[in-house]
Design an enzyme around this catalytic site. Sequence first.
Site, PDB file in Angstrom:
ATOM      1  N   ASP A  49     -12.441   7.129   3.300  1.00  0.00           N
ATOM      2  CA  ASP A  49     -11.184   7.238   4.570  1.00  0.00           C
ATOM      3  C   ASP A  49     -10.617   5.745   4.441  1.00  0.00           C
ATOM      4  OD1 ASP A  49      -9.009   7.893   5.868  1.00  0.00           O
ATOM      5  OD2 ASP A  49     -10.080   7.947   7.928  1.00  0.00           O
TER       6      ASP A  49
ATOM      7  N   ASP B  23      -2.590  10.519   3.494  1.00  0.00           N
ATOM      8  CA  ASP B  23      -4.169  10.144   3.739  1.00  0.00           C
ATOM      9  C   ASP B  23      -4.889  11.476   4.326  1.00  0.00           C
ATOM     10  OD1 ASP B  23      -6.650   8.979   3.570  1.00  0.00           O
ATOM     11  OD2 ASP B  23      -6.124   7.713   5.159  1.00  0.00           O
TER      12      ASP B  23
ATOM     13  N   ARG C   3      -7.306  -0.310   0.921  1.00  0.00           N
ATOM     14  CA  ARG C   3      -7.847  -1.586   0.337  1.00  0.00           C
ATOM     15  C   ARG C   3      -8.230  -1.383  -1.309  1.00  0.00           C
ATOM     16  NH1 ARG C   3     -12.443  -2.090   4.852  1.00  0.00           N
ATOM     17  NH2 ARG C   3     -10.620  -0.852   5.764  1.00  0.00           N
TER      18      ARG C   3
ATOM     19  N   ASP D  59       1.621   6.525   5.727  1.00  0.00           N
ATOM     20  CA  ASP D  59       0.515   5.560   5.302  1.00  0.00           C
ATOM     21  C   ASP D  59       1.038   4.843   3.883  1.00  0.00           C
ATOM     22  OD1 ASP D  59      -1.864   4.305   5.915  1.00  0.00           O
ATOM     23  OD2 ASP D  59      -2.885   5.694   4.876  1.00  0.00           O
TER      24      ASP D  59
ATOM     25  N   LYS E  57       0.992  -1.187   0.032  1.00  0.00           N
ATOM     26  CA  LYS E  57       0.012   0.118   0.009  1.00  0.00           C
ATOM     27  C   LYS E  57       0.841   0.996  -0.146  1.00  0.00           C
ATOM     28  CE  LYS E  57      -3.121   2.574   3.111  1.00  0.00           C
ATOM     29  NZ  LYS E  57      -3.674   2.649   4.477  1.00  0.00           N
TER      30      LYS E  57
ATOM     31  N   LYS F 237     -10.313  13.054   7.909  1.00  0.00           N
ATOM     32  CA  LYS F 237      -9.773  12.894   9.146  1.00  0.00           C
ATOM     33  C   LYS F 237      -9.823  13.943   9.988  1.00  0.00           C
ATOM     34  CE  LYS F 237      -6.555   9.149   7.630  1.00  0.00           C
ATOM     35  NZ  LYS F 237      -7.250   8.179   8.360  1.00  0.00           N
TER      36      LYS F 237
ATOM     37  N   GLU G 107      -9.389   3.737   1.940  1.00  0.00           N
ATOM     38  CA  GLU G 107      -8.836   4.180   0.784  1.00  0.00           C
ATOM     39  C   GLU G 107      -7.653   3.084   0.348  1.00  0.00           C
ATOM     40  OE1 GLU G 107      -5.786   5.160   2.636  1.00  0.00           O
ATOM     41  OE2 GLU G 107      -7.673   5.946   3.093  1.00  0.00           O
TER      42      GLU G 107
END
Length: 504
Positions: A353, A276, A357, A294, A271, A283, A355
């Site tokens: 949020d 993010d 996956r 992230d 990933k 968030k 995202e």
Amino acid sequence: MPAEDLLAPSVPTWSAGDGPLADVLADRDPAELALVVGLLEGDEPWDGRTREALEGAGLAPAELLETHEPSSEAGASTTVRMPRGEQAARVLVLVGLGSGSPADLRAAGAAAGRAVRGRDAVVVLAPSSDETGHAALVEGAVLGGWAPTRWTGGQWTAGAEVAGEVVVVGAEADVVERAVRRAVATLVARNLANTPSNIKNPAWMAEQARTVAARSGLDVRVWDDSALRKGGFGGLLAVGGGSATPPRLVQLGWAPKGADAATPHVVLVGKGITFDSGGLQVKPAEGMLAMKTDMTGSAIVLAVLAACRDLEVPVKVTGLLALAENMVDGAAYRPGDVVTHFGGRTTEIGNTDAEGRIVLADALAYADAELDPDVIVDIATLTGAARVALARTMAPVYATDEDLSSQLREAGETAGETLWPFPLVAAYRRALESDVADINHIGPSVGGGSITAALFLREFVGERRWAHLDIAGPGRSDVDSGVHGKGGTGFGTRLLLRWLEGLR
């Protein structure tokens, strides 16, 4: 400090000493030398080999204990400045070995690494142990001697001045060399994860991958946003749609000498969310502070591929970096949108949020359809639920094959990166059903957010042997302590390298 190369972190020059401790010390200037020695818990802190080596070097083991009362607790350290004269070393660092287990030796190594920062020359007397223990000691010392890289004066600089030369007495040269290479790979992953997101974006990460490929003899392919559209990578395009910096997919390939159709093929997927914000479901401010890390999964995959040649990994390895920035503007994807992934499977967006996956699904589907691997493993800072379940010290592992899960967990124990098996609960799959698409990517009705995320990812790997590592907990550290510096930890790098080294 001199400029630092993020892809080639500063570490000491490591070697294994040839001969007994006294001979190794005799070849060096005592005034410039630090000697590291470990103590075991119990009535006899020195094992026989250590006591004999100290005495042979002109040191009095009993007097050291009586005078300085060093702690034998794993990770404790006592620095002693020896009197000038006929001493073998000007500085003696006594580190606690605890029980002498690999975990305790790793902690001892980290303490030693911190204690000898900036020393020109260091000699480490390895305690009696096996290859796993000696590797743990060396890995700990490399990781503990490092501090997070800093951006100052318009350049990257090392966060701490590392030692110049380190010689390990009583360990095999190959064990020392390989341990250093695994630890350096971890530092590469940390450097990439800690890079601020105003510097790091998908295109920047793709350039790092090109540099790694050139240095490490890897094949490389990069999809820009135009190629992603032509290829049907709707997940990456959706997540990256709200950003001024478009998404990328990077493929790196390693093949050992003599590889043929019978050589096992592993695909690693990371990933790579370079920042993010949460997207339209933004968030809270405090939730964004660590979001430059992230993309740790992609950093780990890149670092693992970079180390394959030097560690002579015996199987073919393909790395996929799914890179996007999840931001907010008029083109950002929305809750309720339907995304079409590579290969045609559709996903209803339940939360912008979640995202990670979504981008992983594209890469996994591509791996299954186009790369024909024997096994796929993905690694991601994926869910807060995993961190709630297991905190910061271990990560869930999900797998469609028990033997694969066992191999990864065993590699994790050897590397000091613990995995805990979590179930792919079939009953929870119903929570991912959608009225408008093949699947919804979140299942809020059942809880178990890490499990439902894994169930979603499983939909994109076909019948392949597959494992998923959710490193949201141990992937970051809030403190500079032990083997960790503050920020990205690179958790999973040495685990994956250990696993790959053992495959045939």
